[in-house]
Design an enzyme around this catalytic site. Structure first.
Site, PDB file in Angstrom:
ATOM      1  NE  ARG A 139     -26.115 -14.793  23.855  1.00 53.88           N
ATOM      2  CZ  ARG A 139     -24.884 -14.317  23.922  1.00 53.88           C
ATOM      3  NH1 ARG A 139     -24.572 -13.380  24.806  1.00 53.88           N
ATOM      4  NH2 ARG A 139     -23.951 -14.767  23.115  1.00 53.88           N
ATOM      5  CG  HIS A 151     -20.839 -18.277  24.460  1.00 57.22           C
ATOM      6  ND1 HIS A 151     -21.827 -17.359  24.764  1.00 57.22           N
ATOM      7  CD2 HIS A 151     -19.727 -17.832  25.086  1.00 57.22           C
ATOM      8  CE1 HIS A 151     -21.331 -16.413  25.555  1.00 57.22           C
ATOM      9  NE2 HIS A 151     -20.057 -16.692  25.763  1.00 57.22           N
ATOM     10  CG  ASN A 172     -20.635 -14.643  22.800  1.00 57.49           C
ATOM     11  OD1 ASN A 172     -21.477 -13.797  23.066  1.00 57.49           O
ATOM     12  ND2 ASN A 172     -19.481 -14.738  23.461  1.00 57.49           N
ATOM     13  CD  GLU A 173     -17.837 -11.377  23.999  1.00 65.05           C
ATOM     14  OE1 GLU A 173     -16.669 -11.753  24.241  1.00 65.05           O
ATOM     15  OE2 GLU A 173     -18.549 -10.815  24.842  1.00 65.05           O
ATOM     16  CG  ASN A 210     -22.035  -9.914  24.201  1.00 64.72           C
ATOM     17  OD1 ASN A 210     -23.259  -9.857  24.121  1.00 64.72           O
ATOM     18  ND2 ASN A 210     -21.365 -11.033  23.991  1.00 64.72           N
ATOM     19  CD  GLU A 216     -21.981 -12.037  27.067  1.00 64.06           C
ATOM     20  OE1 GLU A 216     -21.028 -11.518  27.689  1.00 64.06           O
ATOM     21  OE2 GLU A 216     -21.866 -13.051  26.354  1.00 64.06           O
TER      22      GLU A 216
END
Length: 510
Positions: A103, A148, A192-193, A333, A404
């Site tokens: 990833r 990201h 991401n997040e 994650n 993650e």
């Protein structure tokens, strides 16, 4: 080969056959057949080449150059691990570990130097094409994250994630990347997040771009980001999935929040709603939309504070339907767990308005809990198990990929602390699988040491140590790399395994 949606039925059958008795859990525990193993990184943290070959400035370039010592060691990601030039060594490391997938993220400003699709940077596009081809040459599946945290600075100058037009800007970028690599990439992560993007970047000053408009910025970002994700999902689903049969999902950061006592169950539930379910619920729940308690608390606080409307922008009914269901997997994650209590005399310590005041309770981690180099990273494997169980129960047992999970220390090759963390968390994950959770894959953060955001290079997460004094950014496997290689090769968690060698060889399966 990675698991796809069509093959998931056979995967479920193997899960049911993979039960392990309690007496065996401290010996060898087998992972289900077809389970995926990987490692993860992000472009700004490992890539370097910050202005190479036509790449333009992103928000982390801008912040670290404008005020270098905002970072703990006054460093930046200008060179980092130099993966832009050392990508073949990175693939060699993947081969040494024998992993199924890698990833990594693509830098928006490396592909689109103006931030928009009017100009594609051919050199940047070719770099990722070569990287992807190098992985595929050895049967390593690329898992690509579109975003990201490294937003082009030009877009931040226009308001970034607080500008509703960013949903279209992100969708345009996604379409360009799908066109470039969709024939070879079968696994896509949109963002991401989102909680970290919005809360830390717009409602706080702990991540770039440090907008820090508490109680407002994070909520503007929240709605715009979810719509941007959904647009990117629908573009892939309608235009590219019919041709390439890939999968697309989002990765959510979710720590677990445990009540300090039985009297604090409601407080812990609210914390889980605010901290991660706020991002999961619009996508994975049957009703869609932000969670009810999330909306109600922010609206009530806004009214008390004299606002004419809720500081959380509402989805329209059409937007609720547009966002709902837009993830093929639940990307997760996870690192640690917190205890939660509510004390009205302490809640006033938070700024008003703010996300923390809206949430209205206190989080902490006991001092006696074992911890890594990162302040937040206490070793609490039972929290991982409880989180996976809650996801199964709350969201009708979605297919989960752990995108993650990792442990930080301050360096060195003999990292028994990281090995212990990984074994405990992998065992907790197997407990959840044994009880029926549909967990299809697991990725270690991180393949190599990286620029750890505001902590710079003071915290090390890598299976491979990076020598930042070396012009080649030499990578050397830590003891944990050998242990993870053994886990991947045997498809088992062996508590008694001793690497017993200092030579890392390439797994011939790849």
């Amino acid at each position: 080969m990675l698991l796809n949606l069509a093959g998931f039925i056979s995967f479920l059958i193997t899960v049911s056959e993979c039960k392990t008795s309690q007496s065996d859990r401290h010996n060898v525990r087998k992972f289900p057949e077809g389970f995926m193993f990987g490692t993860s990184t992000a472009a700004y943290q490992v890539e370097g080449g910050w202005d190479a070959d036509g790449k333009t400035e992103n928000i982390w370039d801008h912040m670290t150059h404008a005020d270098p010592c905002l970072i703990a060691d006054c460093s930046n990601g200008d060179v980092a691990g130099d993966s832009y030039h050392q990508y073949k060594r990175d693939v060699e490391m993947m081969r040494e570990l024998g992993i199924d997938f890698y990833r990594f993220s693509i830098s928006w400003s490396r592909i689109l130097p103006t931030s928009f699709p009017d100009k594609i940077n051919e050199a940047g596009a070719q770099h990722y094409s070569d990287f992807i081809d190098e992985m595929l040459k050895y049967n390593i599946e690329p898992m690509v994250t579109l975003y990201h945290w490294d937003l082009p600075q030009r877009l931040q100058d226009l308001g970034g994630w607080a500008n509703p037009h960013i949903a279209d800007w992100f969708a345009d970028y996604a379409r360009v990347v799908y066109r470039l690599y969709g024939d070879r990439v079968k696994y896509w992560i949109t963002i991401n997040e989102p909680k970290a993007v919005c809360y830390q970047g717009y409602g706080s000053d702990t991540k770039a771009p440090r907008v820090n408009v508490k109680g407002v910025g994070e909520y503007l970002c929240a709605k715009n980001l979810m719509l941007a994700h959904a647009k990117a999902y629908h573009i892939y689903d309608q235009e590219f999935r019919p041709k390439y049969n890939g999968s697309i999902f989002i990765s959510l950061s979710a720590q677990y929040f445990e009540p300090e006592t039985d009297k604090e169950i409601e407080a812990a539930d609210i914390s889980n709603e605010f901290e991660w379910s706020a991002w999961a619920h619009p996508i994975f729940s049957e009703t869609g939309d932000f969670p009810k308690v999330f909306k109600e608390r922010i609206a009530a606080k806004s009214a008390e504070q004299g606002f004419f409307r809720s500081r959380l922008p509402e989805f329209t009914p059409e937007e609720v339907e547009f966002v709902k269901g837009t993830s093929d997997f639940f990307g997760l994650n996870h690192y640690s767990t917190y205890l939660v209590y509510k004390n009205d005399s302490e809640v006033g310590r938070y700024e008003i308005p703010s996300f923390n005041d809206d949430r209205g309770n206190i989080h902490y981690q006991p001092d006696h809990w074992e911890h890594g180099a990162s302040d937040f990273l206490k070793v609490v494997p039972w929290g991982f198990y409880k989180l996976l169980t809650k996801i199964r129960k709350d969201y009708n047992n979605p297919v989960v990929i752990i995108t993650e999970n990792g442990y930080s220390n301050h360096g060195g090759l003999d990292d028994d602390d990281r090995i212990a963390y990984q074994r405990k968390y992998q065992s907790a994950m197997l407990d959840a699988i044994d009880e029926g959770s549909n967990i299809a894959g697991y990725s270690v953060w991180s393949l190599m040491d990286n620029f750890e955001w505001m902590q710079g290079y003071t915290e090390r997460f890598g299976l491979y140590e990076v020598d930042y004094e070396s012009p080649e950014r030499t990578r050397t496997p830590r003891k944990s790399a050998f242990v993870y290689k053994h886990t991947v090769r045997t498809r088992a968690l062996d508590w008694h395994y001793d690497p017993g060698t200092t030579v890392m060889t390439i797994d011939e399966r790849h």
